[in-house]
Design an enzyme around this catalytic site. Sequence first.
Site, short mmCIF file in Angstrom:
data_model
loop_
_atom_site.label_atom_id
_atom_site.label_comp_id
_atom_site.label_asym_id
_atom_site.label_seq_id
_atom_site.Cartn_x
_atom_site.Cartn_y
_atom_site.Cartn_z
N GLU A 159 9.12 6.87 -9.94
CA GLU A 159 8.96 7.49 -11.27
C GLU A 159 10.00 8.61 -11.44
O GLU A 159 10.65 8.71 -12.47
CB GLU A 159 7.54 8.04 -11.37
N ARG A 180 -0.17 1.86 4.56
CA ARG A 180 -1.49 1.24 4.41
C ARG A 180 -1.44 -0.28 4.46
O ARG A 180 -2.46 -0.94 4.65
CB ARG A 180 -2.19 1.78 3.16
P1 AMP Z 1 4.34 0.64 -6.49
O1 AMP Z 1 5.66 0.56 -5.79
O2 AMP Z 1 4.41 1.42 -7.77
O3 AMP Z 1 3.71 -0.74 -6.71
O4 AMP Z 1 3.36 1.49 -5.55
C1 AMP Z 1 2.71 0.89 -4.50
C2 AMP Z 1 2.62 1.79 -3.29
O5 AMP Z 1 2.24 3.12 -3.63
C3 AMP Z 1 1.58 1.26 -2.33
O6 AMP Z 1 2.12 1.34 -1.02
C4 AMP Z 1 0.37 2.15 -2.51
O7 AMP Z 1 -0.21 2.45 -1.26
C5 AMP Z 1 0.91 3.42 -3.20
N1 AMP Z 1 0.15 3.76 -4.43
C6 AMP Z 1 0.63 3.71 -5.70
N2 AMP Z 1 -0.30 4.10 -6.59
C7 AMP Z 1 -1.41 4.39 -5.88
C8 AMP Z 1 -2.75 4.82 -6.25
N3 AMP Z 1 -3.10 5.03 -7.51
N4 AMP Z 1 -3.64 4.99 -5.24
C9 AMP Z 1 -3.29 4.77 -3.97
N5 AMP Z 1 -2.07 4.36 -3.56
C10 AMP Z 1 -1.13 4.17 -4.51
#
Ligand code: AMP
Length: 178
Positions: free
Chosen positions: A101, A64
């Site tokens: 996670e 995205r």
């Molecule tokens: P993080 O590495 O935990 O910051 O997760 C970010 C990535 O996971 C991004 O590429 C987001 O597109 C996806 N992502 C994580 N949580 C969500 C959520 N609640 N809704 C949509 N996409 C998410």
Amino acid sequence: MTSKNLVQKLEATIQNIPDFPKPGIQFKDISPIFLDPTLYKEVIDELAHFSRNKIDVICGIESRGFLFGIALAAKLEVPFILIRKKGKLPPPFISQGYDLEYGSSEIEMKAGQLKPGQKVLIHDDLLATGGTTEAAAKLVESQGACVSQFSFLISLEDLKGSERLKSYNAEIYKILSY
Ligand code: AMP
């Protein structure tokens, strides 16, 4: 600063899907933005305002981060580099692991596309824990380039991703925070 109008329009457009893809996750569905070309262009303009004349190149995170990142790069007339999930890029590429996670994952970038000393914007649609973005920043630094900015449409503040990115001393911009 983001216009109140844009924030309100995005809040009304982005859909919250509870318990997707797993129980407990509040999934932010940005796909309705693409049904409204005027809103899509306003988002690109907003991101462009933040980064104009401050960066040499954009690195966007699959998938995205490509949806806005490539249009943003075209608008700012800077190159765009793909940061992809493991196994998608042909060699030569470099890899960086990061923790999820449950378990771990890897992202990859073509070797040699980023030049030493370039000022980089790392862009993704959403900042959650910051794990993916931090791994992208490590890829950028491994090439001798400098992370100057991070931008996101959405930040999930409770997950404290911004704190994880603090050590990069880069500007962080999020249009919407939940
Ligand atoms: P993080 O590495 O935990 O910051 O997760 C970010 C990535 O996971 C991004 O590429 C987001 O597109 C996806 N992502 C994580 N949580 C969500 C959520 N609640 N809704 C949509 N996409 C998410």
